[in-house]
Design an enzyme around this catalytic site. Structure first.
Site, PDB file in Angstrom:
ATOM      1  N   CYS A  20       0.541  -0.988  -0.569  1.00  0.00           N
ATOM      2  CA  CYS A  20      -0.290  -0.280   0.111  1.00  0.00           C
ATOM      3  C   CYS A  20       0.686   1.185   0.071  1.00  0.00           C
ATOM      4  CB  CYS A  20      -1.296   0.235   1.414  1.00  0.00           C
ATOM      5  SG  CYS A  20      -2.834   1.453   0.977  1.00  0.00           S
ATOM      6  N   HIS A  51      -3.391  -5.994   2.452  1.00  0.00           N
ATOM      7  CA  HIS A  51      -2.975  -5.756   4.263  1.00  0.00           C
ATOM      8  C   HIS A  51      -3.552  -7.321   3.859  1.00  0.00           C
ATOM      9  CE1 HIS A  51      -2.225  -1.649   4.079  1.00  0.00           C
ATOM     10  NE2 HIS A  51      -2.949  -1.883   3.872  1.00  0.00           N
TER      11      HIS A  51
HETATM   12  N1  GLN Z   1      -2.292   7.260   1.791  1.00  0.00           N
HETATM   13  C1  GLN Z   1      -2.199   5.414   1.276  1.00  0.00           C
HETATM   14  C2  GLN Z   1      -3.507   6.022   0.283  1.00  0.00           C
HETATM   15  O1  GLN Z   1      -4.344   5.839   0.895  1.00  0.00           O
HETATM   16  C3  GLN Z   1      -1.739   4.541   1.596  1.00  0.00           C
HETATM   17  C4  GLN Z   1      -2.858   4.299   2.803  1.00  0.00           C
HETATM   18  C5  GLN Z   1      -2.681   2.325   3.052  1.00  0.00           C
HETATM   19  O2  GLN Z   1      -0.852   2.443   2.999  1.00  0.00           O
HETATM   20  N2  GLN Z   1      -3.393   2.166   3.641  1.00  0.00           N
HETATM   21  O3  GLN Z   1      -3.802   5.679  -1.107  1.00  0.00           O
END
Ligand code: GLN
Length: 247
Positions: free
Chosen positions: A101, A199
């Protein structure tokens, strides 16, 4: 490929968990635990190093792990990693990099900041991210590029970012449920650098992906006995059943 030899004369892998103080949402640290466990079950010696954002990233690791993060920690992590240079040197040398992510986005050429501004990434992976119109939140299921020989992915996603894959990388998988990169694909890989929006933790839900990374670093792996796979099998079955789209 040269395989690292441990003190006991067997194989050894050095795992580097990059910036757990900034990048570790939704239990992503589980990816480190899963790799450690699956290596140990094969008598591969493991050295696991956790490197916080005020420390230098060693460039002699075998597998680097990055997790997800909120926008501001992600921006800080990208700034520090660019200044540090250790992760880029390791990737250049052929180390395995697995990023989730926020970690995935910051490996790319650029990603979207808090207000959608374009911020530079590490350019380790040929992907470009920006902010999408809506958040991708929920279960995700995706079928992996057959070349990689990894079963269907199951995971959880929560991100605003959308990602385009450049000529120098390939999509990791095709989405059958959920958002992923935002264009029907999910994640990306090039050489031994692999990023995903999943995740779960991703490697707990997808032991085939864990073994792909471990095999890249340590060489061919024996399959584990059924009893060692039972919890992962049950978790996958339960998650995949819960993620079936209602038709
Ligand atoms: N901040 C990033 C987004 O919203 C990654 C979010 C995350 O790692 N869950 O795309």
């Amino acid at each position: 490929m040269t395989e690292a030899v441990g003190a006991r004369g067997g194989r050894r892998v050095r795992l580097v968990w990059v910036y757990p103080d900034l990048l570790s949402t939704y239990g992503d640290r589980g990816n480190l635990l899963v790799l450690t466990r699956r290596a140990s079950l094969r008598d591969i010696e493991v050295e696991a190093v956790e490197v916080n954002a005020d420390e230098a990233v060693p460039d002699d690791g075998d597998i680097y792990l990055l997790g997800g993060g909120e926008d501001l920690p992600q921006i800080l992590a990208a700034t520090r990693l660019r200044a540090d240079g250790g992760l880029a040197r390791a990737a250049e040398r052929g180390a395995v990099v697995f990023a989730v992510c926020a970690g995935y986005q910051l490996l790319g050429r650029e990603f979207g900041g808090v207000d959608g501004e374009r911020l530079p990434g590490l350019s380790i992976l040929d992907v470009t991210s920006g902010r999408g119109d809506r958040r991708g939140v929920g279960e995700i299921v995706a079928d992996v590029d057959p070349v990689l020989g990894v079963p269907r992915l199951t995971g959880f996603e929560n991100h605003q970012g959308v990602t385009k894959i450049g000529q120098g990388a390939r999509p990791l998988a095709r989405v059958t449920l959920g958002v992923g990169n935002g264009d029907g694909t999910e994640g990306a890989y090039a050489g031994k650098v692999l990023g995903t929006y999943l995740h779960g933790p991703a490697l707990a839900r997808n032991p085939g992906l864990a073994d792909l990374l471990l095999g890249w670093a340590a060489g061919p792996l024996q399959p584990l006995p059924g009893v060692s796979e039972e919890w992962a099998r049950q978790l996958r079955a339960e998650r995949l059943a819960s993620a079936t789209p209602i038709s």
